[in-house]
Write a protein that holds these residues in place. Structure first.
Motif, mmCIF file in Angstrom:
data_model
loop_
_atom_site.group_PDB
_atom_site.id
_atom_site.type_symbol
_atom_site.label_atom_id
_atom_site.label_comp_id
_atom_site.label_asym_id
_atom_site.label_seq_id
_atom_site.Cartn_x
_atom_site.Cartn_y
_atom_site.Cartn_z
ATOM 1 N N ASP A 128 0.863 -1.180 0.000
ATOM 2 C CA ASP A 128 0.000 0.000 0.000
ATOM 3 C C ASP A 128 0.897 1.227 0.000
ATOM 4 N N ARG A 129 0.376 2.320 -0.513
ATOM 5 C CA ARG A 129 1.264 3.475 -0.641
ATOM 6 C C ARG A 129 0.504 4.782 -0.506
ATOM 7 N N LEU A 130 1.261 5.790 -0.152
ATOM 8 C CA LEU A 130 0.730 7.149 -0.117
ATOM 9 C C LEU A 130 1.666 7.975 -0.976
ATOM 10 N N ARG A 198 6.873 8.929 -2.271
ATOM 11 C CA ARG A 198 5.957 7.813 -2.109
ATOM 12 C C ARG A 198 6.328 7.014 -0.874
ATOM 13 N N PHE A 199 5.350 6.923 0.034
ATOM 14 C CA PHE A 199 5.548 6.146 1.249
ATOM 15 C C PHE A 199 4.991 4.755 0.975
ATOM 16 N N ASN A 200 5.865 3.771 1.049
ATOM 17 C CA ASN A 200 5.462 2.391 0.770
ATOM 18 C C ASN A 200 5.276 1.633 2.067
ATOM 19 N N TYR A 201 4.183 0.914 2.151
ATOM 20 C CA TYR A 201 3.935 0.058 3.321
ATOM 21 C C TYR A 201 3.668 -1.357 2.826
ATOM 22 N N TYR A 202 4.476 -2.302 3.313
ATOM 23 C CA TYR A 202 4.322 -3.702 2.921
ATOM 24 C C TYR A 202 3.820 -4.477 4.128
ATOM 25 N N PRO A 203 2.541 -4.812 4.175
ATOM 26 C CA PRO A 203 2.047 -5.607 5.311
ATOM 27 C C PRO A 203 2.644 -7.020 5.248
ATOM 28 N N PRO A 204 2.730 -7.727 6.399
ATOM 29 C CA PRO A 204 3.184 -9.117 6.338
ATOM 30 C C PRO A 204 2.323 -9.881 5.337
ATOM 31 N N CYS A 205 2.960 -10.816 4.643
ATOM 32 C CA CYS A 205 2.267 -11.501 3.552
ATOM 33 C C CYS A 205 2.269 -13.002 3.821
ATOM 34 N N PRO A 206 1.104 -13.648 3.784
ATOM 35 C CA PRO A 206 1.076 -15.083 4.088
ATOM 36 C C PRO A 206 1.836 -15.928 3.060
ATOM 37 N N THR A 286 9.132 1.872 3.482
ATOM 38 C CA THR A 286 10.202 2.573 2.763
ATOM 39 C C THR A 286 9.629 3.885 2.218
ATOM 40 N N MET A 287 10.545 4.780 1.842
ATOM 41 C CA MET A 287 10.095 6.029 1.219
ATOM 42 C C MET A 287 10.917 6.266 -0.042
ATOM 43 N N ALA A 288 10.239 6.496 -1.146
ATOM 44 C CA ALA A 288 10.943 6.801 -2.400
ATOM 45 C C ALA A 288 10.629 8.245 -2.775
ATOM 46 N N ILE A 289 11.689 9.004 -3.088
ATOM 47 C CA ILE A 289 11.473 10.377 -3.560
ATOM 48 C C ILE A 289 11.908 10.423 -5.013
#
Ligand SMILES: O=C(O)CCC(=O)C(=O)O
Ligand SMILES: [Fe+2]
Length: 312
Positions: A128-130, A198-206, A286-289
């Motif tokens: 997910d990202r912002l 861009r703020f990236n959020y990676y939730p735990p993944c099964p 993570t954050m990508a600029i």
């Protein structure tokens, strides 16, 4: 390729929270890129002290082989980056209803959400990202700038100011490393550059063996600054057709050449293909600029490539 975004996907976090069965459209398969492998070797990616950028050969060699390097002493204090990471984490921890106030609209970049769905059979990212435009002022879409946590907006403005100093220093050094006049990239940018975070959020993944955090891609930007998670690995970069894990150096920026820079340097600097793996137990932030030349009158489809070049 469709001309516009087909649909607006649901945040991965929502799937996780609702305990939905692992969806097929996250299963990543590609004949070109092999299988997902978390145990590829660590890459020997050059670490460059930005205050010592007189050694042009080191920079030139990094950007024409790996297409990236780890920038240390880049002028932005660890304590400030810590604050940036903290507000981003707090944002992703907010209840879904609160985050949805900033939801990205179909066909737009800015806002909270996830993958743009452009193909009917597109594999989705476990991410997910912002995304927020920071510069120029008139590209900012303040309605997507979170008011919660309260300090987010102030921190974003501060980030925009600070990152421009590092950007200038770096672009000058890149030009010098090619024996070009040091302001040449800056002049090319002029007022026509856009900076987005861009703020990236990676939730735990099964199923991290089946899904990727972000599919293999190259950035469509001029350059990208990537702030990795301090603790959780996941990023891999391709060099000479092989994948390498990117080591974590807390608070260093991984500076990546983007497609625009590869084009401007006639292919001397390489825009590397990279990907991010998912993790079964740990969340990752993570954050990508992205710095990009602002190209006017582009269609929606073309402007997407200012951020991403899909390679699958
Ligand atoms: O989160 C990562 O490690 C990679 C992110 C990335 O490649 C991007 O945002 O373009
Ligand atoms: Fe990227």
């Amino acid at each position: 390729m469709a001309g516009v975004e087909l649909e607006n996907g649901k945040p991965v976090q929502e799937l996780v929270e609702n305990g939905i069965e692992f969806p097929n459209n996250y299963i990543w398969e590609s004949p070109n890129f092999g299988t997902i492998d978390a145990s590829v070797p660590l890459g020997d990616i050059p670490v460059i002290d930005i205050t010592q950028l007189n050694d042009s050969d080191q920079l030139q060699s990094a950007l024409s082989s790996w297409g990236c390097f780890q920038a240390i002493n880049h002028g932005i204090e660890n304590s400030f980056l810590e604050e940036v990471c903290e507000v981003a984490k707090q944002f992703f921890q907010l209840p879904m209803m609160e985050k949805e106030k900033y939801a990205r609209q179909k066909g737009d970049f800015d806002g909270y959400g996830n993958d743009m769905i452009l193909f009917h059979d597109q594999t989705l990212d476990w991410n997910d990202r912002l995304y927020l435009s920071l510069i120029p002022q008139d590209e900012k879409k303040r309605q997507f700038w979170p008011q919660n946590p309260q300090s987010f907006r102030t921190i974003l403005n501060e980030l925009a100011t600070r990152i421009q100093q590092t950007e200038k220093m770096l672009l000058k050094s890149m030009a010098r490393s090619l024996c070009l006049e040091e302001d040449c990239f800056l002049k090319k940018f002029g007022e026509r550059r856009i900076i987005g975070a861009r703020f990236n959020y990676y939730p735990p993944c099964p199923r991290p063996d089946l899904a990727l955090g972000i599919k293999p891609h190259a950035d469509g930007s001029t350059i990208t600054f990537l702030l990795q998670d301090n603790e959780v690995e996941g990023l891999q970069v391709m060099k000479d057709d092989k994948w390498f894990r990117v080591p974590i150096i807390p608070y260093a920026f991984l500076v990546l050449v983007g497609d625009q820079m590869e084009i401007m340097t006639n292919g001397i600097f390489k825009s590397p293909v990279h990907t991010a793996l998912a993790n079964s137990t740990k969340e990752r932030h993570t954050m990508a600029i992205f710095y990009s030349l602002l190209v006017v009158n582009l269609s929606m489809t073309s402007s997407i490539f200012l951020l991403f070049r899909f390679v699958v």
